[in-house]
Design a protein around this motif. Structure first.
Motif, PDB file in Angstrom:
ATOM      1  N   GLN A 653       0.831  -1.204   0.000  1.00 55.29           N
ATOM      2  CA  GLN A 653       0.000   0.000   0.000  1.00 55.29           C
ATOM      3  C   GLN A 653       0.867   1.257   0.000  1.00 55.29           C
ATOM      4  O   GLN A 653       0.570   2.242  -0.682  1.00 55.29           O
ATOM      5  N   GLU A 654       1.965   1.241   0.780  1.00 61.00           N
ATOM      6  CA  GLU A 654       2.869   2.385   0.853  1.00 61.00           C
ATOM      7  C   GLU A 654       3.497   2.661  -0.505  1.00 61.00           C
ATOM      8  O   GLU A 654       3.592   3.804  -0.954  1.00 61.00           O
ATOM      9  N   LEU A 655       3.899   1.585  -1.191  1.00 63.48           N
ATOM     10  CA  LEU A 655       4.530   1.761  -2.499  1.00 63.48           C
ATOM     11  C   LEU A 655       3.528   2.239  -3.544  1.00 63.48           C
ATOM     12  O   LEU A 655       3.860   3.024  -4.438  1.00 63.48           O
ATOM     13  N   SER A 656       2.257   1.773  -3.422  1.00 62.77           N
ATOM     14  CA  SER A 656       1.246   2.175  -4.405  1.00 62.77           C
ATOM     15  C   SER A 656       0.873   3.637  -4.272  1.00 62.77           C
ATOM     16  O   SER A 656       0.364   4.251  -5.212  1.00 62.77           O
ATOM     17  N   ASN A 657       1.124   4.203  -3.091  1.00 63.35           N
ATOM     18  CA  ASN A 657       0.771   5.602  -2.862  1.00 63.35           C
ATOM     19  C   ASN A 657       1.828   6.568  -3.361  1.00 63.35           C
ATOM     20  O   ASN A 657       1.614   7.778  -3.343  1.00 63.35           O
ATOM     21  N   LEU A 658       2.967   6.041  -3.768  1.00 64.34           N
ATOM     22  CA  LEU A 658       4.054   6.919  -4.188  1.00 64.34           C
ATOM     23  C   LEU A 658       3.778   7.503  -5.564  1.00 64.34           C
ATOM     24  O   LEU A 658       3.217   6.853  -6.438  1.00 64.34           O
ATOM     25  N   ASP A 659       4.157   8.736  -5.749  1.00 67.05           N
ATOM     26  CA  ASP A 659       4.004   9.414  -7.032  1.00 67.05           C
ATOM     27  C   ASP A 659       5.365   9.565  -7.687  1.00 67.05           C
ATOM     28  O   ASP A 659       6.356   9.961  -7.043  1.00 67.05           O
ATOM     29  N   ASP A 660       5.393   9.246  -8.951  1.00 68.37           N
ATOM     30  CA  ASP A 660       6.622   9.404  -9.729  1.00 68.37           C
ATOM     31  C   ASP A 660       6.881  10.897  -9.956  1.00 68.37           C
ATOM     32  O   ASP A 660       5.980  11.620 -10.388  1.00 68.37           O
ATOM     33  N   PRO A 661       8.099  11.388  -9.684  1.00 67.32           N
ATOM     34  CA  PRO A 661       8.388  12.816  -9.906  1.00 67.32           C
ATOM     35  C   PRO A 661       8.095  13.266 -11.328  1.00 67.32           C
ATOM     36  O   PRO A 661       7.641  14.387 -11.548  1.00 67.32           O
ATOM     37  N   ALA A 662       8.314  12.371 -12.271  1.00 67.66           N
ATOM     38  CA  ALA A 662       8.031  12.735 -13.663  1.00 67.66           C
ATOM     39  C   ALA A 662       6.530  12.919 -13.880  1.00 67.66           C
ATOM     40  O   ALA A 662       6.098  13.832 -14.601  1.00 67.66           O
ATOM     41  N   GLU A 663       5.735  12.073 -13.228  1.00 63.98           N
ATOM     42  CA  GLU A 663       4.286  12.209 -13.349  1.00 63.98           C
ATOM     43  C   GLU A 663       3.791  13.502 -12.693  1.00 63.98           C
ATOM     44  O   GLU A 663       2.880  14.165 -13.202  1.00 63.98           O
ATOM     45  N   ILE A 664       4.408  13.841 -11.570  1.00 65.96           N
ATOM     46  CA  ILE A 664       4.026  15.090 -10.892  1.00 65.96           C
ATOM     47  C   ILE A 664       4.352  16.284 -11.773  1.00 65.96           C
ATOM     48  O   ILE A 664       3.558  17.220 -11.891  1.00 65.96           O
ATOM     49  N   GLN A 665       5.518  16.257 -12.407  1.00 65.94           N
ATOM     50  CA  GLN A 665       5.894  17.354 -13.291  1.00 65.94           C
ATOM     51  C   GLN A 665       4.948  17.449 -14.483  1.00 65.94           C
ATOM     52  O   GLN A 665       4.561  18.549 -14.909  1.00 65.94           O
ATOM     53  N   GLN A 666       4.549  16.268 -14.998  1.00 68.08           N
ATOM     54  CA  GLN A 666       3.608  16.256 -16.111  1.00 68.08           C
ATOM     55  C   GLN A 666       2.242  16.783 -15.682  1.00 68.08           C
ATOM     56  O   GLN A 666       1.569  17.519 -16.417  1.00 68.08           O
ATOM     57  N   GLU A 667       1.843  16.452 -14.441  1.00 60.60           N
ATOM     58  CA  GLU A 667       0.577  16.933 -13.910  1.00 60.60           C
ATOM     59  C   GLU A 667       0.580  18.458 -13.769  1.00 60.60           C
ATOM     60  O   GLU A 667      -0.398  19.128 -14.107  1.00 60.60           O
ATOM     61  N   LEU A 668       1.701  19.008 -13.293  1.00 65.16           N
ATOM     62  CA  LEU A 668       1.827  20.467 -13.184  1.00 65.16           C
ATOM     63  C   LEU A 668       1.808  21.119 -14.555  1.00 65.16           C
ATOM     64  O   LEU A 668       1.221  22.181 -14.758  1.00 65.16           O
ATOM     65  N   SER A 669       2.468  20.463 -15.523  1.00 62.32           N
ATOM     66  CA  SER A 669       2.496  21.000 -16.886  1.00 62.32           C
ATOM     67  C   SER A 669       1.090  21.019 -17.491  1.00 62.32           C
ATOM     68  O   SER A 669       0.687  21.991 -18.146  1.00 62.32           O
ATOM     69  N   ASN A 670       0.343  19.928 -17.263  1.00 59.37           N
ATOM     70  CA  ASN A 670      -1.035  19.885 -17.762  1.00 59.37           C
ATOM     71  C   ASN A 670      -1.895  20.975 -17.117  1.00 59.37           C
ATOM     72  O   ASN A 670      -2.764  21.567 -17.770  1.00 59.37           O
ATOM     73  N   LEU A 671      -1.646  21.229 -15.836  1.00 58.20           N
ATOM     74  CA  LEU A 671      -2.398  22.269 -15.137  1.00 58.20           C
ATOM     75  C   LEU A 671      -2.135  23.642 -15.749  1.00 58.20           C
ATOM     76  O   LEU A 671      -3.073  24.406 -16.016  1.00 58.20           O
ATOM     77  N   GLU A 672      -0.873  23.956 -15.986  1.00 57.58           N
ATOM     78  CA  GLU A 672      -0.538  25.260 -16.574  1.00 57.58           C
ATOM     79  C   GLU A 672      -1.119  25.385 -17.979  1.00 57.58           C
ATOM     80  O   GLU A 672      -1.616  26.456 -18.375  1.00 57.58           O
ATOM     81  N   GLU A 673      -1.080  24.290 -18.721  1.00 54.29           N
ATOM     82  CA  GLU A 673      -1.627  24.302 -20.080  1.00 54.29           C
ATOM     83  C   GLU A 673      -3.141  24.529 -20.054  1.00 54.29           C
ATOM     84  O   GLU A 673      -3.685  25.291 -20.868  1.00 54.29           O
ATOM     85  N   ALA A 674      -3.816  23.890 -19.092  1.00 49.61           N
ATOM     86  CA  ALA A 674      -5.266  24.048 -18.980  1.00 49.61           C
ATOM     87  C   ALA A 674      -5.629  25.478 -18.578  1.00 49.61           C
ATOM     88  O   ALA A 674      -6.581  26.064 -19.116  1.00 49.61           O
ATOM     89  N   ILE A 675      -4.874  26.067 -17.649  1.00 57.33           N
ATOM     90  CA  ILE A 675      -5.161  27.434 -17.211  1.00 57.33           C
ATOM     91  C   ILE A 675      -4.978  28.415 -18.358  1.00 57.33           C
ATOM     92  O   ILE A 675      -5.793  29.326 -18.566  1.00 57.33           O
ATOM     93  N   SER A 676      -3.905  28.221 -19.138  1.00 62.24           N
ATOM     94  CA  SER A 676      -3.654  29.132 -20.263  1.00 62.24           C
ATOM     95  C   SER A 676      -4.699  28.976 -21.356  1.00 62.24           C
ATOM     96  O   SER A 676      -4.984  29.921 -22.103  1.00 62.24           O
ATOM     97  N   ALA A 677      -5.315  27.778 -21.446  1.00 66.32           N
ATOM     98  CA  ALA A 677      -6.339  27.555 -22.474  1.00 66.32           C
ATOM     99  C   ALA A 677      -7.640  28.262 -22.138  1.00 66.32           C
ATOM    100  O   ALA A 677      -8.443  28.555 -23.039  1.00 66.32           O
ATOM    101  N   GLY A 678      -7.865  28.550 -20.859  1.00 65.97           N
ATOM    102  CA  GLY A 678      -9.083  29.268 -20.474  1.00 65.97           C
ATOM    103  C   GLY A 678      -9.769  28.647 -19.275  1.00 65.97           C
ATOM    104  O   GLY A 678      -9.636  27.451 -19.010  1.00 65.97           O
ATOM    105  N   ILE A 679     -10.491  29.503 -18.553  1.00 66.05           N
ATOM    106  CA  ILE A 679     -11.216  29.085 -17.347  1.00 66.05           C
ATOM    107  C   ILE A 679     -12.709  29.109 -17.632  1.00 66.05           C
ATOM    108  O   ILE A 679     -13.221  30.024 -18.283  1.00 66.05           O
TER     109      ILE A 679
END
Length: 735
Positions: A653-679
């Motif tokens: 369970q502990e290992l399944s809860n871990l987030d890959d740093p690359a995935e986190i960076q991709q998630e942040l990138s998607n967030l910035e892209e979505a914000i720039s596309a419009g609210i």
């Protein structure tokens, strides 16, 4: 050694001087704030001498009658003003906030119950509300068990709180009318030819001007409030002293309670009816408690005990002394008591004081409406903050104009004064009685006061205020019906709105979309992810609103990043900044989050469009970045130490809860892209389908709710959201 001794003495003296200077500075600041309360808190109370005696029905009064009336007023001010409000009620604050609703929220939070829709967390375990001290059933008092087990008891408590709020709003209508009319009516003493119609017109003009300048806020003129009320208080006190010395120096013998018993023994029913007028001597006392959030306990107590209370005691003594020596003037107005030499200066000061007294109650009505809207008890109206430095200073255009129309109508229809006095007496006495009931519950449930003291408090104040209520109820047909009509209309609006919102939440919880249902819904190949950031507003937290399913099936799309946003009211005055916006990830779907925006009843909810979006998106960024905080440390020794006490399932369970740093960076990138596309902001515009199977009560209440809902403001503009970014999704709910 002598030099060392001198140095030590010098240091000690310097330290003592520094502490004395700091203490003196704190006292100076406290006294300054206490002075400021004169113009905000005590306006209604300190202007009551304008009209009290003119509303007391007297028939050929004697000296003993006047002494009895003054004794009643003295002990009313002492017991209700000093003992109840200044000593007891001010201790029942809710994190510094006072008033009827603060007592209600304090009780609900302590018993871990609530009738507020927006404050109910769907999952108690996920709630960030502090654990109630009464969660342990073994320690619950019988009173707490009654409220927890009986929906009737909870609704009755809600009704009492709502009635108190409605009465305070009614106070905002009657106080401007009676205060301004009483002040302007003084012009008829030097000019008897002036008719009552002229007084009505002048009073109406002053009221209209007063209400029209509300949009500018009280900050621009508040610097004048305290000097005006200070000048008024000092003036009437000096006139009272002059009147005592000249007319009846032994007036203070009336503080002996036996004058009260002699008065009622001699006058019987007629004496009881005079209570409908004498109760007005304590009008405005509720402001001591209601305005606690704007100041603090010590400043209000200092101002009342050392300025307002002595002023009123001396002023009423002076008025009584004048009437004892001029018994034919028992129906005279306030200005007959004023020496002719200072008549016009007192007329000007009294008119200004009446306006200030009106302002304080109007502002209080705005605050109450704001709280009711935030609680979802009242249809949404526009609430504007008029001061950057004072959070409690707000203005509502719709409420302002309604108050103006009703205040003007009261003067034009009941301009002879007697009916206004009867109506005002009903408001004053009922608000005091409601506060007494709620304070008694606070003593029993929260303070755990010994039963003997609770019984003593309740019996004394319930009897006093109950007698006052019985006296003013006798005047229902003579103007006393006015506040009941106002309160009934307001209470019906509030209950109709609350009932409709409750039924909607019940329907949404019954037909909510679970996480499994969300996965099935988005697995449809025809549903596309489109660019942009979407705020999807929902009233429930445990699951998704059925409007979302209707939206996805109709639009066949979902935005790249979607935040299901719930506005959640908490039974606290203010929510800590780090608890204001909370995020969590919903299921395994990318870019889908749950967002809870929490606020208390003293918080101002609306943020201007871009500020609102930036606050939420910044919190989402922080949430995504913090999700990487649970990763295993890089040091192998630390990894071994962390996992050594876990079994195989826990390690997995502990290992399944871990987030890959690359995935986190991709998630942040998607967030910035979505914000720039419009609210975009999406909310449901739901209506009830009232079928033939509905009962008559549901048909009436839900139809009334639909009328209110169709004519109120949208929730999104209340958040400062630009209209071009708003989408409303229509859907019918089966009633």
């Amino acid at each position: 050694m002598a030099l060392l001794y001198c140095c030590l003495n010098s240091l000690m003296l310097h330290d003592c001087y520094a502490r004395w200077k700091a203490a003196a500075g704190r006292w100076a600041e406290t006294l300054l704030v206490a002075y400021e309360t004169l113009g905000v808190v005590f306006g209604g109370l300190v202007t009551s001498p304008l009209y009290v005696y003119s509303f007391i029905p007297l028939k050929s009064p004697t000296v003993d009658d006047y002494l009895g009336i003054y004794s009643i007023m003295f002990w009313t001010l002492t017991l209700i003003g000093v003992v109840k409000y200044a000593t007891i009620a001010l201790r029942a604050d809710d994190d510094g906030e006072g008033g009827t609703f603060s007592l209600y929220s304090l009780l609900c939070r302590s018993m871990n119950i609530t009738e507020t829709l927006s404050s109910r967390p769907s999952n108690p375990k996920s709630s960030s509300l502090p654990r109630s001290i009464y969660d342990d059933t073994q320690n619950q008092t019988s009173m707490v068990k009654v409220f927890k087990e009986s929906i009737v008891a909870r609704r009755l408590l809600l009704f009492i709180a709502m009635l108190g709020m409605c009465m305070l709003i009614g106070d905002g209508i009657l106080t401007p009318a009676i205060s301004v009319w009483s002040a302007i009516d003084g012009i008829r003493a030097p000019f008897p030819s002036v008719s009552s119609s002229v007084v009505k017109v002048l009073s109406t003009a002053v009221l209209v001007i007063l209400f029209m300048v509300q949009k500018f806020g009280t900050s621009r003129v508040s610097f004048m409030f305290s000097p005006i009320m200070g000048a008024w208080s000092l003036s009437i006190m000096l006139v009272g002293i002059y009147s005592i010395i000249r007319h009846y120096p032994s007036i203070f013998k009336a503080v002996l309670p036996h004058y009260i018993f002699r008065f009622f023994w001699r006058n019987g029913k007629e004496g009881w009816l005079t209570l409908g007028g004498t109760v007005l001597c304590i009008t405005g006392s509720e402001a001591l408690f209601a305005d606690l959030g704007h100041f603090n306990r010590s400043t209000i107590q200092i101002a009342f005990l050392f300025a307002i209370y002595p002023c009123l005691v001396v002023t009423y003594a002076g008025q009584t002394a004048y009437l004892i020596n001029n018994q034919n003037d028992h129906n005279a107005e306030f200005y007959n008591f004023i020496p002719s030499v200072i008549y016009w200066p007192m007329f000007v000061v009294s008119t200004l004081a009446a306006i200030v007294a009106s302002q304080s109650l109007i502002s209080a009505a705005f605050s109450v409406i704001k709280q009711a809207v935030q609680l979802d008890y009242f249809p949404r109206v526009k609430v504007v903050r008029t001061s950057l430095s004072k959070e409690g200073e707000v203005y509502s255009p719709e409420v302002n104009y309604i108050l103006m129309i009703l205040s003007v109508a009261v003067i034009l229809i009941f301009g002879d004064g007697k009916d206004m006095g009867n109506a005002y007496g009903v408001v004053v006495s009922l608000v005091m009685l409601i506060t007494t009931i709620l304070l008694t519950l606070v003593m029993i449930i929260i303070w755990r006061t010994p039963p003997v003291l609770v019984a003593l408090y309740f019996s004394v104040f319930f009897v006093i205020e109950g007698v006052y209520v019985s006296a003013v109820f006798n005047k229902i047909a003579e103007g006393g019906w006015i506040p009941f009509a106002i309160s009934f209309i307001l209470a019906f609006i509030m209950f109709g709105w609350y009932y409709g919102r409750q039924r909607k939440v019940t329907y949404e919880l019954t037909n909510k979309i679970t996480l499994d249902g969300l996965g099935v819904l988005l697995s449809d190949p025809s549903v596309q992810r489109v660019p942009g950031f979407c705020f999807f507003y929902t009233n429930i937290q445990d699951g998704l609103t059925p409007v979302f399913e209707h939206y996805v099936k109709t639009m066949k799309s979902l935005h790249q990043v979607t935040a299901f946003t719930t506005l959640r009211y908490r039974l606290v005055p203010k929510v800590a900044p780090h608890e204001r916006i909370l995020f969590c990830k919903i299921g395994q779907q990318k870019g889908v989050y749950g967002c809870v925006i929490q606020y208390g009843y003293a918080d101002l909810l609306n943020l201007e469009g871009d500020d609102f979006v930036s606050h939420v998106t910044n919190s989402l960024r922080a949430h995504i970045q913090d999700s990487s905080a649970g990763r295993l440390p890089s040091d192998p020794a630390e990894i071994q130490q962390k996992l050594s006490n876990l079994d195989a399932a826990q390690i997995q369970q502990e290992l399944s809860n871990l987030d890959d740093p690359a995935e986190i960076q991709q998630e942040l990138s998607n967030l910035e892209e979505a914000i720039s596309a419009g609210i975009v902001h999406v909310r449901g515009k739901t209506r009830f389908h009232i079928g033939k199977s509905c009962g008559w009560f549901d048909k009436i209440m839900l139809a009334f709710y639909e009328v209110l809902h169709s004519n109120c403001r949208s929730a999104l503009p209340a958040l400062g959201v630009p209209l071009p970014q708003c989408i409303e999704v229509g859907m019918l709910y089966e009633a």
